[in-house]
Write a protein that holds these residues in place. Structure first.
Motif, short mmCIF file in Angstrom:
data_model
loop_
_atom_site.label_atom_id
_atom_site.label_comp_id
_atom_site.label_asym_id
_atom_site.label_seq_id
_atom_site.Cartn_x
_atom_site.Cartn_y
_atom_site.Cartn_z
N THR A 113 -8.04 -77.09 30.11
CA THR A 113 -7.77 -75.89 29.32
C THR A 113 -8.19 -76.12 27.88
O THR A 113 -8.06 -77.24 27.37
CB THR A 113 -6.29 -75.49 29.38
OG1 THR A 113 -6.10 -74.24 28.67
CG2 THR A 113 -5.39 -76.54 28.74
N LEU A 164 -9.25 -70.34 31.53
CA LEU A 164 -9.93 -69.65 30.43
C LEU A 164 -9.09 -68.46 29.96
O LEU A 164 -8.59 -67.69 30.78
CB LEU A 164 -11.30 -69.15 30.91
CG LEU A 164 -12.10 -68.26 29.94
CD1 LEU A 164 -12.47 -69.02 28.68
CD2 LEU A 164 -13.35 -67.73 30.64
N ASN A 166 -9.80 -65.21 27.81
CA ASN A 166 -10.91 -64.44 27.22
C ASN A 166 -10.61 -62.94 27.28
O ASN A 166 -10.54 -62.40 28.39
CB ASN A 166 -12.22 -64.74 27.96
CG ASN A 166 -13.41 -63.97 27.38
OD1 ASN A 166 -13.48 -63.76 26.18
ND2 ASN A 166 -14.31 -63.53 28.23
N HIS A 168 -9.63 -64.81 23.66
CA HIS A 168 -8.79 -65.99 23.55
C HIS A 168 -7.51 -65.71 22.76
O HIS A 168 -7.52 -65.12 21.69
CB HIS A 168 -9.55 -67.13 22.86
CG HIS A 168 -8.79 -68.41 22.87
ND1 HIS A 168 -8.03 -68.82 21.80
CD2 HIS A 168 -8.65 -69.35 23.83
CE1 HIS A 168 -7.46 -69.97 22.09
NE2 HIS A 168 -7.82 -70.31 23.31
N LEU A 180 -20.19 -67.84 28.05
CA LEU A 180 -19.61 -67.74 29.39
C LEU A 180 -20.53 -68.34 30.45
O LEU A 180 -20.07 -69.00 31.39
CB LEU A 180 -19.30 -66.28 29.71
CG LEU A 180 -18.21 -65.63 28.86
CD1 LEU A 180 -18.19 -64.12 29.08
CD2 LEU A 180 -16.83 -66.22 29.17
N MET A 183 -20.10 -72.06 30.40
CA MET A 183 -18.84 -72.44 31.06
C MET A 183 -18.99 -72.38 32.57
O MET A 183 -18.61 -73.30 33.30
CB MET A 183 -17.71 -71.48 30.64
CG MET A 183 -17.28 -71.54 29.21
SD MET A 183 -15.99 -70.28 28.92
CE MET A 183 -16.28 -69.92 27.20
N ILE A 194 -12.45 -71.37 38.42
CA ILE A 194 -12.14 -70.79 37.10
C ILE A 194 -11.01 -69.79 37.25
O ILE A 194 -11.06 -68.91 38.12
CB ILE A 194 -13.37 -70.07 36.51
CG1 ILE A 194 -14.55 -71.04 36.34
CG2 ILE A 194 -13.02 -69.41 35.17
CD1 ILE A 194 -15.86 -70.34 36.01
N SER A 196 -9.54 -66.92 34.88
CA SER A 196 -9.84 -66.21 33.64
C SER A 196 -8.79 -65.15 33.36
O SER A 196 -8.70 -64.14 34.06
CB SER A 196 -11.23 -65.58 33.72
OG SER A 196 -11.59 -65.01 32.48
N THR A 225 -14.27 -67.72 40.81
CA THR A 225 -13.42 -67.21 39.73
C THR A 225 -12.28 -66.34 40.23
O THR A 225 -12.46 -65.49 41.11
CB THR A 225 -14.27 -66.41 38.71
OG1 THR A 225 -15.29 -67.26 38.18
CG2 THR A 225 -13.41 -65.90 37.56
#
Length: 382
Positions: A113, A164, A166, A168, A180, A183, A194, A196, A225
């Motif tokens: 993180t 993540l 975002n 932030h 992105l 990442m 991931i 998010s 994700t």
């Protein structure tokens, strides 16, 4: 303007976490917890009124029109075509964070993180007994971003998850398409899932910034994700806990669902309807809110950066100022501010010691008074 964001609405004595939890007196200005001191959009209030007047508050299912709306909006806003089967509802994003940490972490796994970061990320990693790998954000061109070389070298063979935020929280960065992509490519290379958290995606302070869901950038990113969204921050419905995780990969989705089974309460009818009303009919309210928040942000940015020893970078999103106090002449600045009637959040909660987080989603007159108290705290000591 239809909505009056200058109106001061008393929240003290309403069992508000922000206003009542610490037992502060009437003179305190609380600016820690991330909800707003503004009345919700009328369509939300009306939807809740109808549900309340119905008089029966039993278990609820998700309104089919809410599912259709989410699919429609992701396509319209981000050109991201998602499917009904991908949606998994949770009673807020915090339970989703803990669930994903337990599902894809554990005693023999590590989770990456960025720091500082929204503190439930840190709690969730701890609850899962995972090893935490911290990737400190760096300041670059007046914004916080990743040191991608350090980020890439942070991964271990057992790193199961990258967390993540975002936009932030607390840094206020809206990560760019190129950021992105870097990442996502690093996570693909390391076979890492991931998560998010995109709860602040509509709270764009910088009008030139554009939120992009990382999963929308490629089919490969989509398949690794979990994207968590909710209207609660943008439309001030945090007490109506309802969020949705978008999980395209069936194997990942099934594991997430299995981990959350038996652990979470059902989402209430009120929460579903507030969510539907916010995303369906709340945009006129949001379109009036954002200029107001931008005005507050501009005022606060100028004032904070004029105070000796304090520094604030311009936010790209959120209503949460991240104030650098490391050069402050004041020791124990958090306590000194409390003495002068302003309650903020210590940065150490986000693994960002030496900073304070300030919520400026309040009437301008309240923000103005809070800034006067901050100035008094610092300037009388200089």
């Amino acid at each position: 303007m239809k909505y009056n964001f200058d109106e001061i609405i008393t929240r003290k004595g309403t069992n508000s976490y922000k206003w009542d939890y610490w037992g502060d007196d009437e003179k305190m200005i609380p600016m820690p917890v991330a909800d707003m001191d503004f009345r919700c959009a009328e369509p939300i209030i009306e939807a809740l009124r109808k549900a309340t007047e119905h008089g029966i508050y039993g278990y609820s299912i998700c309104p089919p029109e809410l599912i259709d709306l989410i699919i429609e909006q992701q396509l319209k806003k981000y050109n991201w075509k998602i499917e009904k089967e991908w949606l998994v509802f949770t009673p807020g994003i915090e339970p989703a964070i803990t669930t994903v940490c337990k599902a894809f972490g554990g005693e023999n796994s590590s989770i990456i993180t960025p720091i500082p970061v929204y503190h439930p990320f840190l709690f969730g990693i701890g609850y899962s007994k995972s090893k935490i790998i911290e990737c400190p954000l760096i300041e670059q061109k007046e914004r916080f971003t990743f040191n991608f070389e350090a980020f890439e070298h942070s991964f271990e063979p057992n790193t199961g998850l990258f967390m993540l935020s975002n936009p932030h929280n607390p840094g206020g960065t809206v990560f760019t398409k190129n950021e992105l992509k870097k990442m996502g490519e690093i996570c693909l290379k390391n076979k890492t899932i991931i998560f998010s958290d995109e709860i602040h995606c509509d709270l764009l302070i910088d009008e030139n910034s554009m939120h992009i869901p990382i999963a929308s950038l490629s089919k490969e990113f989509e398949q690794i994700t979990i994207t968590s969204i909710s209207p609660t921050k943008t439309y001030n419905t945090a007490g109506m806990a309802c969020s949705v995780a978008i999980i395209p990969n069936k194997e990942i989705r099934d594991k997430f669902i299995a981990e959350k089974a038996g652990m979470m309460p059902a989402i209430s009818r009120h929460a579903y309807l507030a969510t539907l009303a916010a995303w369906g009919d709340g945009e006129p309210w949001k379109n009036e809110l954002l200029p107001y928040l931008r005005k507050n942000h501009k005022f606060l940015l100028n004032k904070i950066n004029a105070i000796p020893g304090l520094k604030m970078l311009p936010l790209e999103a959120t209503y949460l100022a991240w104030i650098d106090c490391r050069a402050s002449p004041i020791e124990n600045i958090f306590e000194k501010l409390l003495e002068n009637g302003v309650r903020l959040v210590e940065g150490s909660l986000f693994n960002g010691p030496g900073f304070l987080r300030l919520n400026f989603a309040c009437p301008f007159s309240v923000l103005e008074e809070a800034v006067k108290r901050i100035e008094k705290t610092i300037l009388t000591k200089v």
